[in-house]
Design a protein around this motif. Sequence first.
Motif, PDB file in Angstrom:
ATOM      1  N   ASP A   1     -48.296 -51.658 -57.868  1.00 11.53           N
ATOM      2  CA  ASP A   1     -46.963 -51.140 -57.358  1.00 11.53           C
ATOM      3  C   ASP A   1     -46.556 -52.265 -55.886  1.00 11.53           C
ATOM      4  OD1 ASP A   1     -47.918 -50.565 -54.643  1.00 11.53           O
ATOM      5  OD2 ASP A   1     -48.497 -48.122 -55.337  1.00 11.53           O
ATOM      6  N   SER A   2     -45.875 -51.530 -55.350  1.00 11.98           N
ATOM      7  CA  SER A   2     -45.130 -52.612 -55.232  1.00 11.98           C
ATOM      8  C   SER A   2     -45.856 -53.775 -53.743  1.00 11.98           C
ATOM      9  CB  SER A   2     -44.263 -52.206 -53.956  1.00 11.98           C
ATOM     10  OG  SER A   2     -44.199 -50.931 -52.835  1.00 11.98           O
ATOM     11  N   VAL A   3     -46.790 -52.845 -53.173  1.00 18.09           N
ATOM     12  CA  VAL A   3     -47.912 -53.366 -52.350  1.00 18.09           C
ATOM     13  C   VAL A   3     -48.546 -54.689 -52.634  1.00 18.09           C
ATOM     14  CG1 VAL A   3     -49.512 -53.091 -50.613  1.00 18.09           C
ATOM     15  CG2 VAL A   3     -48.081 -50.930 -51.297  1.00 18.09           C
ATOM     16  N   THR A   4     -48.452 -54.686 -53.975  1.00 20.91           N
ATOM     17  CA  THR A   4     -48.918 -55.407 -54.798  1.00 20.91           C
ATOM     18  C   THR A   4     -47.992 -56.493 -55.309  1.00 20.91           C
ATOM     19  OG1 THR A   4     -50.609 -54.069 -55.471  1.00 20.91           O
ATOM     20  CG2 THR A   4     -50.885 -56.338 -56.868  1.00 20.91           C
TER      21      THR A   4
ATOM     22  N   ASP B   1     -44.347 -48.649 -59.414  1.00 19.34           N
ATOM     23  CA  ASP B   1     -45.179 -47.783 -60.334  1.00 19.34           C
ATOM     24  C   ASP B   1     -45.870 -46.532 -59.786  1.00 19.34           C
ATOM     25  OD1 ASP B   1     -44.473 -49.421 -62.655  1.00 19.34           O
ATOM     26  OD2 ASP B   1     -46.282 -50.681 -63.231  1.00 19.34           O
ATOM     27  N   ASP B   2     -46.385 -45.744 -60.468  1.00 22.04           N
ATOM     28  CA  ASP B   2     -47.394 -44.467 -60.137  1.00 22.04           C
ATOM     29  C   ASP B   2     -48.257 -44.715 -61.611  1.00 22.04           C
ATOM     30  OD1 ASP B   2     -45.375 -43.643 -62.516  1.00 22.04           O
ATOM     31  OD2 ASP B   2     -45.087 -41.322 -61.910  1.00 22.04           O
ATOM     32  N   LEU B   3     -49.354 -43.462 -61.959  1.00 25.04           N
ATOM     33  CA  LEU B   3     -50.124 -44.321 -63.216  1.00 25.04           C
ATOM     34  C   LEU B   3     -49.480 -43.670 -64.061  1.00 25.04           C
ATOM     35  CD1 LEU B   3     -52.980 -44.656 -62.588  1.00 25.04           C
ATOM     36  CD2 LEU B   3     -53.295 -41.623 -62.356  1.00 25.04           C
TER      37      LEU B   3
ATOM     38  N   GLU C   1     -49.630 -46.435 -67.157  1.00 24.88           N
ATOM     39  CA  GLU C   1     -50.370 -46.247 -68.578  1.00 24.88           C
ATOM     40  C   GLU C   1     -49.886 -46.985 -69.517  1.00 24.88           C
ATOM     41  OE1 GLU C   1     -52.431 -41.740 -67.940  1.00 24.88           O
ATOM     42  OE2 GLU C   1     -50.130 -42.224 -68.551  1.00 24.88           O
ATOM     43  N   LYS C   2     -48.163 -47.259 -69.416  1.00 20.62           N
ATOM     44  CA  LYS C   2     -47.514 -47.600 -70.302  1.00 20.62           C
ATOM     45  C   LYS C   2     -47.345 -48.731 -70.689  1.00 20.62           C
ATOM     46  CE  LYS C   2     -43.533 -43.741 -69.767  1.00 20.62           C
ATOM     47  NZ  LYS C   2     -42.876 -43.254 -69.164  1.00 20.62           N
ATOM     48  N   ARG C   3     -48.679 -49.501 -69.438  1.00 21.03           N
ATOM     49  CA  ARG C   3     -48.652 -50.666 -69.786  1.00 21.03           C
ATOM     50  C   ARG C   3     -50.073 -51.776 -69.679  1.00 21.03           C
ATOM     51  NH1 ARG C   3     -48.310 -54.101 -64.717  1.00 21.03           N
ATOM     52  NH2 ARG C   3     -47.667 -52.938 -62.957  1.00 21.03           N
ATOM     53  N   TRP C   4     -50.119 -50.925 -69.539  1.00 21.12           N
ATOM     54  CA  TRP C   4     -51.859 -51.032 -69.656  1.00 21.12           C
ATOM     55  C   TRP C   4     -53.183 -51.950 -70.668  1.00 21.12           C
ATOM     56  CZ3 TRP C   4     -54.727 -50.197 -64.899  1.00 21.12           C
ATOM     57  CH2 TRP C   4     -55.826 -50.696 -64.732  1.00 21.12           C
ATOM     58  N   GLU C   5     -52.029 -51.874 -71.839  1.00 19.43           N
ATOM     59  CA  GLU C   5     -52.366 -53.078 -73.096  1.00 19.43           C
ATOM     60  C   GLU C   5     -51.408 -53.707 -72.763  1.00 19.43           C
ATOM     61  OE1 GLU C   5     -54.017 -53.788 -76.551  1.00 19.43           O
ATOM     62  OE2 GLU C   5     -55.005 -51.698 -75.882  1.00 19.43           O
ATOM     63  N   GLU C   6     -50.765 -54.405 -72.283  1.00 22.53           N
ATOM     64  CA  GLU C   6     -49.818 -55.393 -72.088  1.00 22.53           C
ATOM     65  C   GLU C   6     -50.416 -55.872 -70.403  1.00 22.53           C
ATOM     66  OE1 GLU C   6     -45.969 -57.758 -71.673  1.00 22.53           O
ATOM     67  OE2 GLU C   6     -45.926 -55.518 -71.910  1.00 22.53           O
TER      68      GLU C   6
ATOM     69  N   VAL D   1     -52.803 -47.810 -56.597  1.00 30.61           N
ATOM     70  CA  VAL D   1     -51.814 -47.446 -57.541  1.00 30.61           C
ATOM     71  C   VAL D   1     -52.093 -45.496 -56.417  1.00 30.61           C
ATOM     72  CG1 VAL D   1     -53.497 -45.934 -59.210  1.00 30.61           C
ATOM     73  CG2 VAL D   1     -50.701 -46.110 -59.166  1.00 30.61           C
ATOM     74  N   GLY D   2     -51.088 -45.265 -56.494  1.00 27.29           N
ATOM     75  CA  GLY D   2     -50.709 -43.426 -55.720  1.00 27.29           C
ATOM     76  C   GLY D   2     -50.516 -42.888 -55.003  1.00 27.29           C
ATOM     77  N   THR D   3     -49.262 -44.460 -53.989  1.00 24.07           N
ATOM     78  CA  THR D   3     -48.660 -43.424 -53.190  1.00 24.07           C
ATOM     79  C   THR D   3     -47.528 -43.291 -54.066  1.00 24.07           C
ATOM     80  OG1 THR D   3     -47.539 -43.709 -51.258  1.00 24.07           O
ATOM     81  CG2 THR D   3     -47.697 -45.855 -53.063  1.00 24.07           C
ATOM     82  N   ASN D   4     -46.975 -43.639 -55.082  1.00 25.93           N
ATOM     83  CA  ASN D   4     -45.590 -43.255 -55.535  1.00 25.93           C
ATOM     84  C   ASN D   4     -46.200 -42.184 -56.258  1.00 25.93           C
ATOM     85  OD1 ASN D   4     -44.297 -45.506 -55.142  1.00 25.93           O
ATOM     86  ND2 ASN D   4     -44.430 -46.850 -56.301  1.00 25.93           N
ATOM     87  N   ASP D   5     -47.095 -42.215 -57.559  1.00 25.51           N
ATOM     88  CA  ASP D   5     -46.772 -40.410 -57.681  1.00 25.51           C
ATOM     89  C   ASP D   5     -46.399 -39.083 -56.796  1.00 25.51           C
ATOM     90  OD1 ASP D   5     -49.191 -40.812 -60.169  1.00 25.51           O
ATOM     91  OD2 ASP D   5     -49.349 -42.551 -58.896  1.00 25.51           O
ATOM     92  N   ILE D   6     -47.289 -39.399 -55.808  1.00 24.42           N
ATOM     93  CA  ILE D   6     -47.022 -38.560 -54.215  1.00 24.42           C
ATOM     94  C   ILE D   6     -45.301 -38.910 -54.326  1.00 24.42           C
ATOM     95  CG2 ILE D   6     -47.465 -37.765 -52.499  1.00 24.42           C
ATOM     96  CD1 ILE D   6     -49.664 -37.133 -54.340  1.00 24.42           C
ATOM     97  N   HIS D   7     -45.091 -39.679 -54.200  1.00 27.18           N
ATOM     98  CA  HIS D   7     -43.742 -39.864 -53.617  1.00 27.18           C
ATOM     99  C   HIS D   7     -42.142 -38.968 -55.025  1.00 27.18           C
ATOM    100  CE1 HIS D   7     -40.022 -41.784 -52.085  1.00 27.18           C
ATOM    101  NE2 HIS D   7     -39.463 -41.714 -52.857  1.00 27.18           N
ATOM    102  N   TYR D   8     -42.494 -39.054 -56.215  1.00 25.43           N
ATOM    103  CA  TYR D   8     -42.058 -39.016 -56.920  1.00 25.43           C
ATOM    104  C   TYR D   8     -42.211 -36.940 -56.827  1.00 25.43           C
ATOM    105  CZ  TYR D   8     -41.640 -43.638 -58.386  1.00 25.43           C
ATOM    106  OH  TYR D   8     -41.303 -45.167 -58.329  1.00 25.43           O
ATOM    107  N   TYR D   9     -43.457 -36.724 -57.256  1.00 22.86           N
ATOM    108  CA  TYR D   9     -44.015 -35.391 -56.875  1.00 22.86           C
ATOM    109  C   TYR D   9     -42.677 -34.679 -55.449  1.00 22.86           C
ATOM    110  CZ  TYR D   9     -46.688 -31.636 -55.437  1.00 22.86           C
ATOM    111  OH  TYR D   9     -47.010 -30.182 -55.804  1.00 22.86           O
TER     112      TYR D   9
END
Length: 224
Positions: free
Chosen positions: A34-37, A94-96, A100-105, A119-127
């Motif tokens: 996500d943004s940290v990266t 980005d969250d998980l 997933e949607k861009r993992w292939e590319e 990854v992970g902090t945005n999953d909790i943020h959106y939740y």
Amino acid sequence: MTKKTFNFVGLLIAVMLLIVMESFAGRRILFIGDSVTDGGWGNSAGLAKPTSERNLWDQNHIYGHSYMMLCAAHYQSERPDMNVEFLNRGISGDDLSRLEKRWEEDVIRLHPDVLSLLVGTNDIHYYLQAHEKKPFDFAGWEKRYRDLLDRARKQNPKVELLLGTPFVAKVGKIGKADDYAMRDSLIAQLDTIVCHIAHDYNATLLRNDLLFAGLKGEKSHWIW
């Protein structure tokens, strides 16, 4: 640069060194998250642009300004003869599910030898932003995280993994929010999951949560 900053950079460099000591020359090292990266790589101007909309040729801005840039700068300046390629594929927000949607590319098609995932902090943020809250699906999150690693390993069984635990720091609007304690608690549960996954996949584990919890002084000195 302060002594604390050197310690932080030194830890990141040491972790990377553990991964790439053997057969380092000519390898491709990919950072995704996500943004940290992200760090504004590819002249994104701080926007959550997909890779296709970022500048992939301007070497002045190809890495952004995150920990990924520090690692790449270290190895490419100390050992330019090793011809190691570094790629940043972090996207702010980005969250998980977005990964997933861009993992292939952004992972599979790039055939990385070393894959760093944070990854992970945005999953909790959106939740926490959702109006109607069901219990967070930790089991589902873990399965989807493992599925991404499995896809990377299927493409390259020898890919080496560096997994960073998500974290939150008491800074900015998030640090002042009423739900900070809940956010911190939920992310801590994701940290436990990532630790278990790292063990199962024989991955190098970077405990960002413990690192930031142990830093002294204003947390905004380390992440704004």
